[in-house]
Design an enzyme around this catalytic site. Sequence first.
Site, PDB file in Angstrom:
ATOM      1  N   HIS A 120     -66.960  57.112 -13.371  1.00 39.49           N
ATOM      2  CA  HIS A 120     -66.950  56.151 -14.477  1.00 39.49           C
ATOM      3  C   HIS A 120     -65.517  55.747 -14.829  1.00 39.49           C
ATOM      4  O   HIS A 120     -64.624  56.586 -14.896  1.00 39.49           O
ATOM      5  CB  HIS A 120     -67.551  56.778 -15.741  1.00 39.49           C
ATOM      6  CG  HIS A 120     -69.028  56.884 -15.760  1.00 39.49           C
ATOM      7  ND1 HIS A 120     -69.721  57.775 -14.974  1.00 39.49           N
ATOM      8  CD2 HIS A 120     -69.954  56.226 -16.497  1.00 39.49           C
ATOM      9  CE1 HIS A 120     -71.017  57.662 -15.234  1.00 39.49           C
ATOM     10  NE2 HIS A 120     -71.187  56.721 -16.150  1.00 39.49           N
ATOM     11  N   ASN A 151     -62.108  63.428 -10.843  1.00 42.45           N
ATOM     12  CA  ASN A 151     -63.124  62.981 -11.797  1.00 42.45           C
ATOM     13  C   ASN A 151     -63.592  64.099 -12.718  1.00 42.45           C
ATOM     14  O   ASN A 151     -63.687  63.915 -13.937  1.00 42.45           O
ATOM     15  CB  ASN A 151     -64.310  62.395 -11.035  1.00 42.45           C
ATOM     16  CG  ASN A 151     -65.388  61.843 -11.936  1.00 42.45           C
ATOM     17  OD1 ASN A 151     -65.110  61.162 -12.906  1.00 42.45           O
ATOM     18  ND2 ASN A 151     -66.636  62.150 -11.615  1.00 42.45           N
ATOM     19  N   ASP A 252     -44.939  50.284 -18.172  1.00 39.01           N
ATOM     20  CA  ASP A 252     -44.164  49.431 -17.261  1.00 39.01           C
ATOM     21  C   ASP A 252     -44.388  49.811 -15.807  1.00 39.01           C
ATOM     22  O   ASP A 252     -44.540  48.939 -14.938  1.00 39.01           O
ATOM     23  CB  ASP A 252     -42.665  49.541 -17.574  1.00 39.01           C
ATOM     24  CG  ASP A 252     -42.229  48.673 -18.734  1.00 39.01           C
ATOM     25  OD1 ASP A 252     -42.980  47.753 -19.096  1.00 39.01           O
ATOM     26  OD2 ASP A 252     -41.132  48.912 -19.272  1.00 39.01           O
ATOM     27  N   GLU A 255     -47.663  48.581 -14.550  1.00 37.50           N
ATOM     28  CA  GLU A 255     -47.607  47.134 -14.346  1.00 37.50           C
ATOM     29  C   GLU A 255     -46.907  46.780 -13.041  1.00 37.50           C
ATOM     30  O   GLU A 255     -47.318  45.843 -12.338  1.00 37.50           O
ATOM     31  CB  GLU A 255     -46.909  46.472 -15.530  1.00 37.50           C
ATOM     32  CG  GLU A 255     -47.724  46.507 -16.801  1.00 37.50           C
ATOM     33  CD  GLU A 255     -47.062  45.780 -17.951  1.00 37.50           C
ATOM     34  OE1 GLU A 255     -47.803  45.244 -18.806  1.00 37.50           O
ATOM     35  OE2 GLU A 255     -45.824  45.728 -18.001  1.00 37.50           O
ATOM     36  N   GLN A 271     -43.854  45.145 -27.132  1.00 34.13           N
ATOM     37  CA  GLN A 271     -44.207  45.596 -25.780  1.00 34.13           C
ATOM     38  C   GLN A 271     -43.018  46.217 -25.074  1.00 34.13           C
ATOM     39  O   GLN A 271     -43.137  47.254 -24.407  1.00 34.13           O
ATOM     40  CB  GLN A 271     -44.711  44.414 -24.944  1.00 34.13           C
ATOM     41  CG  GLN A 271     -46.131  43.984 -25.214  1.00 34.13           C
ATOM     42  CD  GLN A 271     -46.554  42.899 -24.243  1.00 34.13           C
ATOM     43  OE1 GLN A 271     -46.663  43.147 -23.051  1.00 34.13           O
ATOM     44  NE2 GLN A 271     -46.772  41.711 -24.747  1.00 34.13           N
ATOM     45  N   GLU A 275     -43.868  49.972 -23.958  1.00 34.99           N
ATOM     46  CA  GLU A 275     -44.269  50.028 -22.550  1.00 34.99           C
ATOM     47  C   GLU A 275     -43.220  50.727 -21.679  1.00 34.99           C
ATOM     48  O   GLU A 275     -43.518  51.120 -20.550  1.00 34.99           O
ATOM     49  CB  GLU A 275     -44.566  48.637 -22.016  1.00 34.99           C
ATOM     50  CG  GLU A 275     -45.793  48.017 -22.660  1.00 34.99           C
ATOM     51  CD  GLU A 275     -46.247  46.752 -21.978  1.00 34.99           C
ATOM     52  OE1 GLU A 275     -45.564  46.296 -21.033  1.00 34.99           O
ATOM     53  OE2 GLU A 275     -47.290  46.210 -22.378  1.00 34.99           O
TER      54      GLU A 275
END
Length: 281
Positions: A120, A151, A252, A255, A271, A275
């Site tokens: 999930h 998991n 960061d 990203e 941000q 971040e």
Amino acid sequence: MKKSKLFGAILPIAVPAIFFTLLNYLQKPLTAQTSSVHLTMGNPSNAGSSYSNYLLSKPQYAVSYNCYRGTSNWVSWQLNPSWLGSAPRQDDFRADTTLPSGCYRVTSSDYSGSGFDRGHMAPSADRTNTIANNSATFLMTNMIPQAPDNNQGVWANLESYCRDLVVNQGKELYIISGSYGTGGTGSNGTRTTIANGNVTVPSRTWKVIVVLNRPNSGASSVTTSTRVIAVNIPNTQGIRNANWRDYRVSVDSIEVNTGYNLLSNVSTSIQSTIESRVDSL
């Protein structure tokens, strides 16, 4: 560090592209989807009608789905006390029939014998206020092939920690979870795909958690002191007893690895602070 990435539809000829774009628009009006409470912090990949970045906006969570990988790119959801209750776990894993007709619909049996869990992204235990909401977490568009030790161990412990923040500290969380890369190691060894190549096994699993002090306060309440937890965990065996805190990273860095703009609805000045920071609590 803010980078956005747009995904174009990959279709063989122009006529089907036009047809499917129209069909997707009629099936999934974007004005309704992008207003989802689960996208309060933003739509990380500008998900829409592209088959590699298809937006599924459900009452329980929002998904960017990749038809070519057979998994989500990311799943985003709100978690506060209103989502929690006593509804039992439904375990009704099933194909998601809301996907467009040209997209392979992964079934529960596609994972059978693979050595990977039906992992999930939005957890079952985060949706226990009603049976219907719990059942929605068992759609296969909310699953990735996840190593059992990941998991059931380190990943599950982080999920429990998140619910503890909500139940015992009264926090509201906005959580974005996803995976990237190719090739993970399950109980039957390393695989790059399962389900006859229809489902890609990711090499990494990641999660970003924005912790707010009170419910329904939204992206505008995020400040430079807001706690943000980000983790990046290998999709492999041998980490069942690992501490999720050992995998904390900056937003960061996630990203950079994914190309997403994860908290795009938060002001850019805030941000840049939250971040770049790695959680240490």
